[in-house]
Design a protein around this motif. Structure first.
Motif, short mmCIF file in Angstrom:
data_model
loop_
_atom_site.label_atom_id
_atom_site.label_comp_id
_atom_site.label_asym_id
_atom_site.label_seq_id
_atom_site.Cartn_x
_atom_site.Cartn_y
_atom_site.Cartn_z
N ASP A 11 -1.76 8.18 -8.09
CA ASP A 11 -0.57 8.43 -7.27
C ASP A 11 -0.25 7.23 -6.39
O ASP A 11 0.91 6.84 -6.26
N GLN A 12 -1.27 6.65 -5.78
CA GLN A 12 -1.04 5.47 -4.93
C GLN A 12 -0.53 4.30 -5.77
O GLN A 12 0.41 3.60 -5.36
N THR A 13 -1.10 4.09 -6.93
CA THR A 13 -0.65 2.99 -7.80
C THR A 13 0.81 3.19 -8.20
O THR A 13 1.62 2.26 -8.13
N ARG A 14 1.16 4.39 -8.58
CA ARG A 14 2.54 4.71 -8.97
C ARG A 14 3.51 4.41 -7.81
O ARG A 14 4.55 3.78 -8.01
N GLU A 15 3.17 4.84 -6.60
CA GLU A 15 4.02 4.58 -5.44
C GLU A 15 4.15 3.08 -5.17
O GLU A 15 5.25 2.58 -4.94
N ILE A 16 3.04 2.38 -5.21
CA ILE A 16 3.05 0.94 -4.93
C ILE A 16 3.90 0.19 -5.96
O ILE A 16 4.69 -0.69 -5.60
N LEU A 17 3.78 0.52 -7.21
CA LEU A 17 4.57 -0.16 -8.24
C LEU A 17 6.06 0.11 -8.04
O LEU A 17 6.89 -0.76 -8.27
N GLY A 18 6.40 1.30 -7.57
CA GLY A 18 7.79 1.60 -7.23
C GLY A 18 8.26 0.74 -6.07
O GLY A 18 9.40 0.25 -6.08
N LEU A 19 7.41 0.54 -5.07
CA LEU A 19 7.76 -0.33 -3.94
C LEU A 19 7.97 -1.77 -4.42
O LEU A 19 8.89 -2.46 -3.98
N ILE A 20 7.12 -2.22 -5.33
CA ILE A 20 7.25 -3.57 -5.87
C ILE A 20 8.56 -3.69 -6.65
O ILE A 20 9.28 -4.69 -6.49
N GLU A 44 -8.07 5.65 3.76
CA GLU A 44 -7.07 6.42 3.01
C GLU A 44 -6.38 5.58 1.94
O GLU A 44 -5.80 6.11 1.00
N TYR A 45 -6.42 4.26 2.11
CA TYR A 45 -5.83 3.35 1.11
C TYR A 45 -6.87 3.05 0.06
O TYR A 45 -7.96 2.58 0.35
N LYS A 46 -6.50 3.30 -1.19
CA LYS A 46 -7.43 3.07 -2.30
C LYS A 46 -6.99 1.91 -3.18
O LYS A 46 -7.76 1.40 -3.97
N VAL A 47 -5.71 1.51 -3.03
CA VAL A 47 -5.12 0.46 -3.87
C VAL A 47 -4.20 -0.39 -3.01
O VAL A 47 -3.48 0.13 -2.15
N VAL A 88 0.85 -1.19 0.00
CA VAL A 88 0.00 0.00 0.00
C VAL A 88 0.89 1.24 0.00
O VAL A 88 2.07 1.17 0.35
N ALA A 89 0.31 2.35 -0.37
CA ALA A 89 1.04 3.61 -0.45
C ALA A 89 1.07 4.29 0.91
O ALA A 89 0.03 4.43 1.55
N LYS A 118 9.61 -10.54 -14.68
CA LYS A 118 9.49 -11.91 -14.18
C LYS A 118 8.27 -12.11 -13.28
O LYS A 118 8.12 -13.15 -12.66
N ILE A 119 7.39 -11.11 -13.22
CA ILE A 119 6.17 -11.27 -12.43
C ILE A 119 5.28 -12.30 -13.10
O ILE A 119 4.98 -12.20 -14.29
N LEU A 120 4.86 -13.28 -12.33
CA LEU A 120 3.99 -14.35 -12.84
C LEU A 120 2.52 -13.99 -12.66
O LEU A 120 1.71 -14.26 -13.53
N SER A 121 2.19 -13.42 -11.50
CA SER A 121 0.80 -13.04 -11.26
C SER A 121 0.75 -11.81 -10.35
O SER A 121 1.66 -11.57 -9.56
N ALA A 122 -0.32 -11.07 -10.51
CA ALA A 122 -0.56 -9.88 -9.68
C ALA A 122 -2.02 -9.90 -9.25
O ALA A 122 -2.91 -10.25 -10.03
N THR A 123 -2.24 -9.52 -8.00
CA THR A 123 -3.59 -9.35 -7.49
C THR A 123 -3.71 -7.90 -7.04
O THR A 123 -2.90 -7.42 -6.24
N ILE A 124 -4.69 -7.21 -7.59
CA ILE A 124 -4.89 -5.79 -7.30
C ILE A 124 -6.23 -5.63 -6.60
O ILE A 124 -7.26 -6.12 -7.08
N TYR A 125 -6.18 -4.94 -5.47
CA TYR A 125 -7.38 -4.66 -4.69
C TYR A 125 -7.66 -3.16 -4.79
O TYR A 125 -6.78 -2.35 -4.52
N LEU A 126 -8.87 -2.82 -5.19
CA LEU A 126 -9.29 -1.42 -5.28
C LEU A 126 -10.43 -1.20 -4.30
O LEU A 126 -11.37 -2.02 -4.24
N SER A 127 -10.38 -0.12 -3.54
CA SER A 127 -11.47 0.16 -2.60
C SER A 127 -12.75 0.54 -3.34
O SER A 127 -13.84 0.40 -2.81
#
Length: 117
Positions: free
Chosen positions: A40-49, A106-109, A29-30, A62-71
Motif C-alpha cells: 500500500d505504501q509503495t502504491r501511494e508513493i509511486l502515485g506521488l512520483i 510507520e514508514y516502511k518505504v 513517503v506515504a 523518463k526516469i533515469l534512476s530510482a533509489t528505494i529504501y526499505l525499513s
C-alpha cells in the motif's frame, strides 16, 4: 537561480527540483497509508512520483534512476510486486534498493527518483 524550479518547496526541502532537462525528487513517503502494508505504501508513493513528474513536465518512462529504501529488506518481494506493475517495461530505470532505518517506524518505504524532462 532562474533556471531552477522548485516544486513543493518548504523551509527544509523541496518535493522536487527541476534544472534544465533533469527532475530530482526528494525521497517520497506515504502519508495516507502510513503504518499500512509495504504494498500500500509503495502504491501511494509511486502515485506521488507520477504527480511530481507530471508537474515537472516528465513521466515515469523518463526516469533515469530510482533509489528505494526499505525499513526491512525482507519486504523486497512485496515492494517489487507493486513496482513491477507500475514501472514502464520499455524504459526501466537504473535502480538501487537498500535497507535503511526510516524517519519513523510507520514508514516502511521511501523512494527517490531522477528523471529527464
Amino acid at each position: 537561480m532562474s533556471d531552477i524550479r522548485r516544486i513543493g518547496a518548504g523551509p527544509r526541502m523541496s518535493k522536487a527540483v527541476v534544472r534544465g532537462n533533469a527532475v530530482y525528487t526528494a525521497g517520497q513517503v506515504a502519508e495516507k497509508t502510513k503504518g499500512g502494508s509495504v504494498a500500500d505504501q509503495t502504491r501511494e508513493i509511486l502515485g506521488l512520483i507520477d504527480e511530481l513528474l507530471a508537474e515537472a513536465g516528465s513521466e515515469k518512462a523518463k526516469i533515469l534512476s530510482a533509489t528505494i529504501y526499505l525499513s526491512d529488506i525482507s519486504t523486497f518481494p512485496e515492494m517489487n510486486s507493486v513496482w513491477d506493475i507500475w514501472v514502464d517495461k520499455q524504459n526501466p530505470p537504473a535502480r538501487a534498493t537498500v535497507e535503511a532505518k526510516l524517519v519513523a517506524p510507520e514508514y516502511k518505504v521511501e523512494i527517490a527518483v531522477i528523471a529527464a524532462k
